[in-house]
Design a protein around this motif. Structure first.
Motif, short mmCIF file in Angstrom:
data_model
loop_
_atom_site.label_atom_id
_atom_site.label_comp_id
_atom_site.label_asym_id
_atom_site.label_seq_id
_atom_site.Cartn_x
_atom_site.Cartn_y
_atom_site.Cartn_z
N LEU B 13 0.86 -1.19 0.00
CA LEU B 13 0.00 0.00 0.00
C LEU B 13 0.88 1.23 0.00
O LEU B 13 1.65 1.47 0.94
N LEU B 14 0.78 2.02 -1.06
CA LEU B 14 1.71 3.13 -1.24
C LEU B 14 1.10 4.42 -0.70
O LEU B 14 -0.07 4.73 -0.98
N PRO B 15 1.87 5.17 0.06
CA PRO B 15 1.41 6.48 0.51
C PRO B 15 1.16 7.40 -0.68
O PRO B 15 1.78 7.24 -1.73
N VAL B 16 0.25 8.33 -0.51
CA VAL B 16 -0.03 9.33 -1.53
C VAL B 16 0.38 10.67 -0.93
O VAL B 16 -0.20 11.10 0.08
N LYS B 17 1.35 11.30 -1.52
CA LYS B 17 1.83 12.56 -0.97
C LYS B 17 0.67 13.56 -0.90
O LYS B 17 -0.07 13.74 -1.86
N GLY B 18 0.48 14.16 0.25
CA GLY B 18 -0.62 15.10 0.41
C GLY B 18 -1.82 14.50 1.12
O GLY B 18 -2.83 15.19 1.32
N VAL B 19 -1.74 13.24 1.49
CA VAL B 19 -2.83 12.61 2.26
C VAL B 19 -2.24 11.97 3.52
O VAL B 19 -1.42 11.05 3.43
N ILE B 159 -15.39 -8.84 6.52
CA ILE B 159 -14.47 -9.79 7.15
C ILE B 159 -13.04 -9.38 6.86
O ILE B 159 -12.16 -9.50 7.69
N VAL B 160 -12.84 -8.89 5.63
CA VAL B 160 -11.51 -8.52 5.18
C VAL B 160 -11.52 -7.03 4.83
O VAL B 160 -12.49 -6.53 4.26
N SER B 161 -10.45 -6.32 5.18
CA SER B 161 -10.37 -4.91 4.79
C SER B 161 -9.99 -4.80 3.31
O SER B 161 -9.45 -5.76 2.73
N LYS B 162 -10.30 -3.68 2.71
CA LYS B 162 -10.10 -3.51 1.26
C LYS B 162 -9.22 -2.30 0.98
O LYS B 162 -9.59 -1.18 1.32
N ALA B 163 -8.09 -2.53 0.34
CA ALA B 163 -7.18 -1.44 -0.01
C ALA B 163 -6.38 -1.86 -1.24
O ALA B 163 -5.97 -3.02 -1.35
N VAL B 164 -6.16 -0.92 -2.14
CA VAL B 164 -5.46 -1.21 -3.39
C VAL B 164 -4.57 -0.02 -3.75
O VAL B 164 -4.97 1.13 -3.57
N SER B 165 -3.36 -0.31 -4.24
CA SER B 165 -2.47 0.74 -4.74
C SER B 165 -2.03 0.43 -6.16
O SER B 165 -1.99 -0.73 -6.57
N ILE B 180 -9.18 2.90 -0.57
CA ILE B 180 -9.74 1.97 0.41
C ILE B 180 -11.26 1.98 0.25
O ILE B 180 -11.84 2.95 -0.26
N ALA B 181 -11.90 0.92 0.67
CA ALA B 181 -13.36 0.87 0.62
C ALA B 181 -13.85 -0.06 1.70
O ALA B 181 -13.10 -0.89 2.24
N LYS B 182 -15.12 0.09 2.03
CA LYS B 182 -15.76 -0.85 2.94
C LYS B 182 -17.13 -1.19 2.38
O LYS B 182 -17.70 -0.43 1.60
N GLY B 183 -17.66 -2.32 2.80
CA GLY B 183 -18.99 -2.67 2.35
C GLY B 183 -19.11 -4.17 2.29
O GLY B 183 -18.15 -4.86 1.96
N SER B 184 -20.28 -4.64 2.63
CA SER B 184 -20.46 -6.09 2.70
C SER B 184 -21.94 -6.42 2.52
O SER B 184 -22.29 -7.37 1.85
N GLY B 185 -22.81 -5.61 3.11
CA GLY B 185 -24.26 -5.79 2.94
C GLY B 185 -24.87 -4.44 2.65
O GLY B 185 -24.21 -3.41 2.71
#
Lengths: 409, 409
Positions: B13-19, B159-165, B180-185
């Motif tokens: 997971l890569l940092p984004v400069k400015g966040v 159940i699982v966290s969601k993050a993508v770079s 990142i995102a969340k959601g399941s139902g």
């Protein structure tokens, strides 16, 4: 288990003069169960029906509509369970035609005077030879007193058979109305439910019969949902045999028509509600009443959004007053200019939400009390006008998943 | 268990400069869990978002839209889990405003430069004092490397966290995109999903950012469904911090815009699909691809009819090729002039139906083989034109009922 639904009492099912029913065990899907029904109608009988709007409608639905259009007068109906004859293409139509031809031969009428109906699994060839082999036994069994057995012969995943009778007096004539229906899953009728047959010995002109079948369907089978799946085979047939000796009703404004209309609608509603009470895996019977809408259409839209929401249905199964899920369903029902601040939500007699949020008077224990009941009314006041609509549905339980995961096994 | 979905690898997971991201345990619903996230944005950052179309949208959604409209530039986002602050009326808005005011005070910006987000139970008052008490710890925790923890802090029934770079080169600049995102139902986004945040350090004009967030949402979060329930809180935010030193992209026809658009869409799709893979009770990941439609809208209609059908979803759970249920869903999807004889249905690589019925070549064992896989593509060729649409969904299991029956306990 079905929600407050007892099997019909055979002694309370009244024969309808001009309708004889015969049942057989044809072994269509399973051995040793009634799976074939023939209904023979008297010479004066008139028939009208409404059918599924599913574009993948079954072969028998196509044939029914074409035979009704021929207009020779319908002399018989033939119903099989165990196979829907849907998604079966040209060969499905051939097999439905063959069934009608065999019934016609046995009863001495034309093939176009027979209406075929099928219910069961989709996308599998109709075992027409088994049906043809079973027909003589069904015809030999024809009698007016067979409604109870007929209701059993059309069941699929139904736990309880559905049959209702009612009598009304129209002038000097005592008129009987008896109906049967089946259905438990793939229930979100759009014109009619899986299979419903209501017969009366009243005499009614064909235009009025057509009007009446729509009137009754719109207030009964078109107001229920179990899972939001519209079947390929939905058919609701209304039969008027004209055997009472009364003068034919031809005036929609007459008091006789109004009385008959209300009685037929009442019988249809009882059958439609029985389907929901016996909905697959149902543990609760829910009435979703939406009032104060700008149109009946938008009230139905809101009622169905609530009735279809898996989140709402599982909360009811759990008797959990997680009522925000109902607000969410109202919110996504598609009324673009809905003002949520004007809306009121009641659970039974308990005011749950108003002014866009939880009512100040609402207490969790009040919601909990209503949720524990087996029959629950959700009432939504939209505050937009005077239209209203009611939908009946059931909850969503482990057993729904189980029944439908194991349906073909 | 989630379908072929591993937790994100923190090292990837890569940092984004400015966040900068800060997490705290505020005890909003349960003790000892990360439930509060603050994201602080650099001075050059631009933000665009899409939100739920649910009319009962949550207080934070209302406030987000109003703060974005003020146009002072967004300096921070604050997200809580454990309570949706939806169906909470005027008091809900007050509490969301109070949250923004506290964040603004801690970070030294205006209240209108803070966007609030909430997820959790509907119709219960937001415990704003707990949030206010937790904010200093979240702000003290602010750092660029916190994306992994941030993904965990926004989970509810996930159940699982969601993050993508992802990184792409645009001219001389190496651009990073992390989301990142969340959601399941309660997943049937209409504009966006429950909560999704994608940030890039690319520089992008505000009009292009607005166009890009819609482009990405329409190809990702707007193509998934778990249960057909559109949430009250859906929000998908795209952040461009402009910290790479590259020239701002202002031309929608430029190759830089196209490359960035495709990369952002790819990250958004991966997050959206992760939500389906972690759908409540999911055991299978299904791609519903509808082609040959007269319009994209009708393709989506058919895809969603299949993806929402409880009967189809339970059959997939059971690995039962009861494929007539798919035909039934296509049939009731609402295309009034659908010619079922022109339609073809494939399950994976297996032709199941054509000419209005079962394909002559179809064998149950072929369908069975595909149904046993954990990732299944249903392909429908409508034979009406050249439009297409794809929807991702999951099956319907006992666990869906269990999770949602016990959600509040």
């Amino acid at each position: 288990m079905p929600v407050n639904l007892a099997p019909p009492n055979p002694d309370q099912l009244l024969p309808v003069k001009g309708v004889r029913l015969g049942i057989a065990e044809a072994g269509i899907k399973k051995a040793d169960r009634k799976d074939l029904l023939v209904m023979q109608l008297g010479e004066k009988a008139r028939v009208a029906g409404v059918f599924t709007l599913n574009r993948f409608c079954a072969a028998p639905v196509v044939l029914c509509q074409s035979h009704l259009a021929v207009g020779k007068g319908i002399r018989a109906l033939v119903v099989n369970t165990g196979n829907a004859n849907a998604g079966t293409g040209e060969e499905g139509l051939n097999r439905a035609r063959r069934t009608c031809a065999e019934v016609a031969k046995l009863l001495g009428c034309a093939q176009e005077q027979v209406l075929p109906f099928s219910t069961g699994v989709i996308l599998e060839p109709l075992p027409v030879e088994k049906i043809v082999a079973g027909l003589p036994a069904a015809v030999a069994d024809l009698k007016e007193s067979n409604w109870f057995d007929a209701a059993q012969a059309i069941m699929t995943t139904d736990i309880v058979s559905k049959a209702v009778s009612k009598q009304i007096r129209l002038g000097d004539a005592m008129v009987t109305i008896t109906g049967i229906a089946k259905g438990s899953g793939m229930i979100h009728p759009n014109m009619a439910t899986m299979l419903g047959y209501v017969a009366t010995d009243a005499a009614l002109s064909q235009p009025l019969l057509e009007a009446l079948v729509r009137h009754a369907a719109d207030r009964s089978f078109n107001c229920i949902t179990v899972d939001g799946d519209t079947s390929t085979n939905d058919s609701f047939m209304l039969i008027a045999t004209g055997e009472t000796g009364m003068a034919e009703i031809t005036d929609a404004a007459s008091s006789h028509y109004a009385a008959l209309r209300d009685a037929v609608t009442e019988v249809s509603q009882a059958l439609a509600q029985a389907i929901v009470r016996d909905g697959e895996g149902a543990t609760k019977f829910m009435t979703i009443a939406v009032e104060g809408g700008a149109s009946e259409a938008e009230c139905r839209q809101v009622a169905y959004a609530i009735a279809h929401s898996p989140l709402v249905k599982t909360a009811f199964f759990a008797s959990d007053p997680n009522l925000g899920r109902i607000l969410a369903a109202i919110g996504y029902a598609g009324i673009a200019d809905l003002d949520v601040d004007r809306l009121k939500l009641y659970l039974g007699d308990v005011l749950v939400a108003e002014n866009g949020g939880r009512a100040a008077s609402y207490q969790e224990q009040d919601g909990q009390r209503v949720m524990k009941e087996s029959e629950i009314t959700v009432r939504v006041l939209l505050g937009r006008g005077s239209a209203a609509a009611t939908v009946w549905t059931c909850d969503f339980s482990y057993d729904y998943v189980k029944i439908n995961a194991e349906y073909r096994s």
